[in-house]
Design a protein around this motif. Structure first.
Motif, PDB file in Angstrom:
ATOM      1  N   LEU A   1       5.877   7.817  -4.288  1.00  0.00           N
ATOM      2  CA  LEU A   1       5.711   7.141  -2.998  1.00  0.00           C
ATOM      3  C   LEU A   1       4.268   7.175  -2.499  1.00  0.00           C
ATOM      4  O   LEU A   1       3.931   6.463  -1.545  1.00  0.00           O
ATOM      5  CB  LEU A   1       6.596   7.800  -1.936  1.00  0.00           C
ATOM      6  N   LEU A   2       3.427   7.998  -3.123  1.00  0.00           N
ATOM      7  CA  LEU A   2       2.141   8.328  -2.526  1.00  0.00           C
ATOM      8  C   LEU A   2       0.993   7.585  -3.191  1.00  0.00           C
ATOM      9  O   LEU A   2       1.072   7.180  -4.345  1.00  0.00           O
ATOM     10  CB  LEU A   2       1.905   9.843  -2.611  1.00  0.00           C
ATOM     11  N   ALA A   3      -0.086   7.457  -2.410  1.00  0.00           N
ATOM     12  CA  ALA A   3      -1.288   6.777  -2.887  1.00  0.00           C
ATOM     13  C   ALA A   3      -2.060   7.684  -3.845  1.00  0.00           C
ATOM     14  O   ALA A   3      -1.744   8.869  -4.010  1.00  0.00           O
ATOM     15  CB  ALA A   3      -2.155   6.388  -1.700  1.00  0.00           C
ATOM     16  N   ASP A   4      -3.088   7.125  -4.456  1.00  0.00           N
ATOM     17  CA  ASP A   4      -3.904   7.912  -5.380  1.00  0.00           C
ATOM     18  C   ASP A   4      -4.559   9.099  -4.678  1.00  0.00           C
ATOM     19  O   ASP A   4      -4.866  10.108  -5.310  1.00  0.00           O
ATOM     20  CB  ASP A   4      -4.983   7.035  -6.008  1.00  0.00           C
ATOM     21  N   ARG A   5      -4.789   8.974  -3.394  1.00  0.00           N
ATOM     22  CA  ARG A   5      -5.333  10.071  -2.574  1.00  0.00           C
ATOM     23  C   ARG A   5      -4.544  10.090  -1.271  1.00  0.00           C
ATOM     24  O   ARG A   5      -4.312   9.043  -0.661  1.00  0.00           O
ATOM     25  CB  ARG A   5      -6.820   9.857  -2.310  1.00  0.00           C
TER      26      ARG A   5
ATOM     27  N   HIS B   1       0.495   4.848   7.070  1.00  0.00           N
ATOM     28  CA  HIS B   1       1.514   4.819   6.019  1.00  0.00           C
ATOM     29  C   HIS B   1       1.934   6.259   5.736  1.00  0.00           C
ATOM     30  O   HIS B   1       1.144   7.049   5.202  1.00  0.00           O
ATOM     31  CB  HIS B   1       0.984   4.144   4.753  1.00  0.00           C
ATOM     32  N   ILE B   2       3.163   6.590   6.098  1.00  0.00           N
ATOM     33  CA  ILE B   2       3.611   7.976   6.120  1.00  0.00           C
ATOM     34  C   ILE B   2       4.893   8.126   5.315  1.00  0.00           C
ATOM     35  O   ILE B   2       5.845   7.351   5.494  1.00  0.00           O
ATOM     36  CB  ILE B   2       3.845   8.451   7.572  1.00  0.00           C
ATOM     37  N   ALA B   3       4.912   9.149   4.464  1.00  0.00           N
ATOM     38  CA  ALA B   3       6.130   9.525   3.748  1.00  0.00           C
ATOM     39  C   ALA B   3       6.614  10.857   4.297  1.00  0.00           C
ATOM     40  O   ALA B   3       5.855  11.833   4.318  1.00  0.00           O
ATOM     41  CB  ALA B   3       5.865   9.633   2.255  1.00  0.00           C
ATOM     42  N   LEU B   4       7.869  10.887   4.768  1.00  0.00           N
ATOM     43  CA  LEU B   4       8.465  12.123   5.250  1.00  0.00           C
ATOM     44  C   LEU B   4       9.317  12.718   4.134  1.00  0.00           C
ATOM     45  O   LEU B   4      10.252  12.081   3.640  1.00  0.00           O
ATOM     46  CB  LEU B   4       9.312  11.869   6.494  1.00  0.00           C
ATOM     47  N   LEU B   5       8.993  13.951   3.733  1.00  0.00           N
ATOM     48  CA  LEU B   5       9.723  14.652   2.680  1.00  0.00           C
ATOM     49  C   LEU B   5      10.749  15.537   3.362  1.00  0.00           C
ATOM     50  O   LEU B   5      10.403  16.570   3.945  1.00  0.00           O
ATOM     51  CB  LEU B   5       8.763  15.476   1.813  1.00  0.00           C
ATOM     52  N   VAL B   6      12.005  15.117   3.353  1.00  0.00           N
ATOM     53  CA  VAL B   6      13.035  15.712   4.202  1.00  0.00           C
ATOM     54  C   VAL B   6      14.167  16.288   3.351  1.00  0.00           C
ATOM     55  O   VAL B   6      14.381  15.905   2.199  1.00  0.00           O
ATOM     56  CB  VAL B   6      13.588  14.671   5.197  1.00  0.00           C
ATOM     57  N   GLN B   7      14.918  17.195   4.008  1.00  0.00           N
ATOM     58  CA  GLN B   7      16.101  17.762   3.349  1.00  0.00           C
ATOM     59  C   GLN B   7      17.125  18.181   4.397  1.00  0.00           C
ATOM     60  O   GLN B   7      18.065  17.458   4.659  1.00  0.00           O
ATOM     61  CB  GLN B   7      15.688  18.948   2.445  1.00  0.00           C
TER      62      GLN B   7
ATOM     63  N   MET C   1       0.850  -1.207   0.000  1.00  0.00           N
ATOM     64  CA  MET C   1       0.000   0.000   0.000  1.00  0.00           C
ATOM     65  C   MET C   1       0.873   1.241   0.000  1.00  0.00           C
ATOM     66  O   MET C   1       1.796   1.358   0.799  1.00  0.00           O
ATOM     67  CB  MET C   1      -0.897   0.004   1.247  1.00  0.00           C
ATOM     68  N   LYS C   2       0.596   2.159  -0.901  1.00  0.00           N
ATOM     69  CA  LYS C   2       1.358   3.404  -0.916  1.00  0.00           C
ATOM     70  C   LYS C   2       0.922   4.294   0.249  1.00  0.00           C
ATOM     71  O   LYS C   2      -0.127   4.106   0.851  1.00  0.00           O
ATOM     72  CB  LYS C   2       1.156   4.130  -2.242  1.00  0.00           C
ATOM     73  N   ASN C   3       1.748   5.287   0.517  1.00  0.00           N
ATOM     74  CA  ASN C   3       1.518   6.132   1.683  1.00  0.00           C
ATOM     75  C   ASN C   3       0.319   7.048   1.490  1.00  0.00           C
ATOM     76  O   ASN C   3       0.141   7.669   0.444  1.00  0.00           O
ATOM     77  CB  ASN C   3       2.764   6.968   1.961  1.00  0.00           C
ATOM     78  N   GLN C   4      -0.496   7.123   2.544  1.00  0.00           N
ATOM     79  CA  GLN C   4      -1.660   8.005   2.527  1.00  0.00           C
ATOM     80  C   GLN C   4      -1.369   9.341   3.187  1.00  0.00           C
ATOM     81  O   GLN C   4      -2.195  10.236   3.170  1.00  0.00           O
ATOM     82  CB  GLN C   4      -2.835   7.332   3.234  1.00  0.00           C
ATOM     83  N   ILE C   5      -0.221   9.465   3.806  1.00  0.00           N
ATOM     84  CA  ILE C   5       0.177  10.709   4.469  1.00  0.00           C
ATOM     85  C   ILE C   5       1.531  11.140   3.922  1.00  0.00           C
ATOM     86  O   ILE C   5       2.463  10.333   3.843  1.00  0.00           O
ATOM     87  CB  ILE C   5       0.309  10.543   5.998  1.00  0.00           C
ATOM     88  N   ALA C   6       1.635  12.413   3.557  1.00  0.00           N
ATOM     89  CA  ALA C   6       2.921  13.016   3.217  1.00  0.00           C
ATOM     90  C   ALA C   6       3.124  14.198   4.163  1.00  0.00           C
ATOM     91  O   ALA C   6       2.209  15.008   4.352  1.00  0.00           O
ATOM     92  CB  ALA C   6       2.944  13.483   1.772  1.00  0.00           C
ATOM     93  N   ILE C   7       4.297  14.265   4.760  1.00  0.00           N
ATOM     94  CA  ILE C   7       4.603  15.371   5.677  1.00  0.00           C
ATOM     95  C   ILE C   7       5.829  16.096   5.143  1.00  0.00           C
ATOM     96  O   ILE C   7       6.900  15.500   4.978  1.00  0.00           O
ATOM     97  CB  ILE C   7       4.855  14.870   7.109  1.00  0.00           C
TER      98      ILE C   7
END
Length: 640
Positions: free
Chosen positions: A97-101, A50-56, A1-7
């Motif tokens: 990385l992300l889900a359709d929604r 399911h969380i994707a952290l967008l980091v730098q 399952m792709k991530n449903q949360i992007a931070i």
């Protein structure tokens, strides 16, 4: 399952460096825990794991703390930027990385939001994206969003705003639900781009529908030391919990004209709108307390044809803009556009006739309660007319009548407000602080009154606070299971032409008629009706309206007034409870001064009038405290 949360967690936190050193912004602690930790707990609480952290910046500090998320009950993946690409660029690069929604959070916001409810609202809206919107106390330096009546976004209005722009105080809170399809088309593959300033405007240009989700739930940017401190103070004070919607919220329903802004007959232009002194400060106090500030207003100018709905929107944009300048906001605005009468040039036929939303009908309050999950037990209606008071009574909330605007002079309804206050600031002070303090003082009296007492007499000098004490006692008795009725002796004041100042306080009242009516009701072994005349303080006479009290044989009768403890036939009844209310002389003097100013008494006459009153009252009324079973020493909680 792709991530449903992007931070979006790549911020450097430059403005917080004095507090956090070189920590990445999402790792700045709020009450001892990184704000990103709070966010991940919130996601898990609402079933998003399911969380994707967008980091730098310093991303290793984040990955060292959270790892794969298993220790936090979630699954975390990382999208690492080599070069900063802005919020929209970072999102575009992470789309695989992300889900359709998915939900999109910013890593520098502290929130207590029902994420699942937001998710479901997006699904119901059928939009390409849903923006979480809320009013705040600094709209002048925030990104604002213009929406129509259905919640469709018409425009994104980024900060800085041009001079003269007046729109609703709906701030983009940087929390979104987005459908992934088409997002690659609205962000360049290279270079920097911002979601609010570039991506959303481009989506609108392409005709893609964005939906505005308006809610009073708590969400704050904590990207500066001052805002971080504010978030922590709010959390400790319980503000996020009160706004969360997990329990019914409490609200203060506010009339508009004569309550918040100056009364203008058939106000039809933004240029006519002027806030009353202290109104913005009072509403700001409500905002900071966690009580919702909700405007409920009759606007028959629409039905009359004086102004269109679009014109009314501009008036309310002016209202919200002026409140925002004062650091205040309203959580909702409900209006009735109808008018029961016909015959106006340019009138709108479909808006003529009876309706369920025009005050005194409670429809506007009922709708706000449904929309905003408001409970009635701890909510209030504040306005300047008897229609406002009657609407609040029918809706089952406490009522405050202001002495601004019409000051009850419309006299359309035979109803007594629970409380009367000089202006909105005094009303808010009473609602937030004074009511609770006086309730604590009156609690022992309520317990005693509930033990078989039939009659309670509340006396004291003018402006000591007797009517407030009587109403609070009534509320406490209801909570104890005893029905109670408040009777004001002012209804039996003789007309001004029939009384002479300085001849004695008893002579100002028709105490024979008052005591006869009250004693008969108190002695009745069956249900009886007591007709109480309503006193008009401006006209200084009892008007044509009466309150008909249907009093049962077990009900408590609460009688308040300056001579209440001077009526021997009532004071010596076997089931009577006697209460004397006192207040500091300086507080009482301030109240008298406000009363004289409201009545328009010339300053040259005030001293003589007050001297006569003191001669009438003080030597007779003050000694009556010796007859009392309780003495209530009052602080500055409001007006009588």
């Amino acid at each position: 399952m792709k991530n449903q949360i992007a931070i979006l967690a790549g911020g450097m936190g430059t403005r917080l460096r004095e507090r956090s050193g070189d920590l990445p912004k999402p790792m700045v602690p709020v009450l001892g825990k990184p704000v990103l930790h709070h966010q991940i707990e919130l996601c898990r609480k609402h079933g998003f794991t399911h969380i994707a952290l967008l980091v730098q910046h310093r991303h290793e500090r984040i990955s060292e703390y959270f790892g794969d998320g298993s220790a936090f009950g979630v699954r975390i993946s990382y999208a690492i930027e080599d070069e900063p690409r802005g919020t929209s660029g970072a999102l575009r690069d992470a789309l695989p990385l992300l889900a359709d929604r998915f939900l999109l959070l910013y890593g520098d916001t502290f929130m207590d939001v029902d994420l699942r409810k937001l998710w479901n609202a997006h699904a119901a809206a059928g939009a390409a994206g849903t923006l979480f919107l809320h009013p705040n106390d600094h709209p002048q330096d925030s990104d604002l969003v213009d929406i129509d009546a259905d919640g469709t976004v018409r425009a994104i209005l980024p900060y800085p705003h041009p001079d003269g722009r007046e729109v609703r105080n709906l701030v983009n809170a940087a929390l979104y639900v987005l459908d992934r399809a088409g997002l690659e088309d609205v962000t360049p593959a290279e270079g920097k781009a911002d979601i609010a300033k570039h991506m959303f405007p481009r989506m609108l240009e392409l005709g893609r529908r964005l939906h505005g989700y308006v809610t009073p739930e708590y969400i704050k940017d904590m990207g500066t030391p001052e805002r971080l401190d504010k978030v922590e103070r709010d959390f400790i004070a319980g503000l996020p919990e009160r706004l969360s919607g997990r329990h019914l919220r409490s609200a203060v329903f506010l009339d508009r004209d004569g309550t918040i802004n100056r009364e203008v007959t058939h106000l039809s232009s933004p240029d006519q709108l002027e806030l009353l002194p202290g109104a913005a400060t009072a509403i700001r106090r409500l905002n900071r307390s966690g009580k919702l500030a909700v405007v409920v207003t009759n606007q028959p100018v629409v039905a009359r044809g004086d102004v269109s709905f679009a014109g009314l929107d501009r008036i309310h944009a002016r209202l919200e803009s002026q409140l925002g300048t004062g650091g205040a906001f309203i959580d909702g605005l409900y209006l009735c556009p109808h008018h029961p009468d016909k015959g106006f040039p340019g009138e709108v036929a479909e808006l003529k006739g009876p309706c369920s939303c025009r005050k005194p009908e409670p429809g506007l309050i009922d709708q706000a309660c449904r929309d905003l999950s408001i409970g009635r037990q701890d909510s209030w209606m504040v306005g300047d007319t008897t229609s406002d008071v009657e609407a609040g009574r029918r809706a089952g909330v406490r009522t405050v009548l202001l002495r601004t605007g019409h000051a009850g002079g419309d006299a359309k309804h035979a109803v007594r407000p629970d409380y009367i206050a000089p202006d909105l600031a005094d009303a808010v002070e009473w609602i937030l602080d004074g009511h609770a303090r006086l309730s604590r003082r009156m609690a022992p009296i309520a317990v005693e009154a509930s033990r078989g007492r039939r009659l309670v007499l509340i006396g004291g000098l003018a402006r000591a606070g007797k009517s407030y004490a009587a109403q609070v006692l009534k509320e406490l008795l209801h909570a104890l299971g005893r029905q109670a009725h408040t009777i004001s002796l002012d209804g039996w004041l003789k007309p001004a032409t029939e009384r002479t100042e300085g001849t004695g306080v008893r002579d100002r009242f028709d105490l024979v008629a008052a005591s006869s009516a009250i004693a008969a009701a108190a002695a009745s072994g069956s249900r009886t009706v007591l007709s109480e005349p309503l006193y008009d303080r401006l006209a200084r006479t009892a008007g044509p309206l009466h309150i008909e009290h249907s009093i049962g044989p077990d009900d408590v009768i609460i009688v308040e007034g300056v001579p209440a403890l001077l009526i021997d036939t009532l004071r010596d009844l076997p089931t009577v409870l006697r209460v004397y209310v006192d207040v500091a002389p300086t507080t009482r003097q301030a109240r008298l001064d406000k009363d004289y100013a409201w009545r328009g008494t010339p300053s040259s006459e005030q001293a003589a009038t007050q001297a006569a009153r003191e001669f009438d009252e003080t030597p007779v009324v003050e000694p009556s405290r010796v007859f009392s079973d309780f003495v209530v020493e009052r602080e500055v909680e409001g007006e009588e």
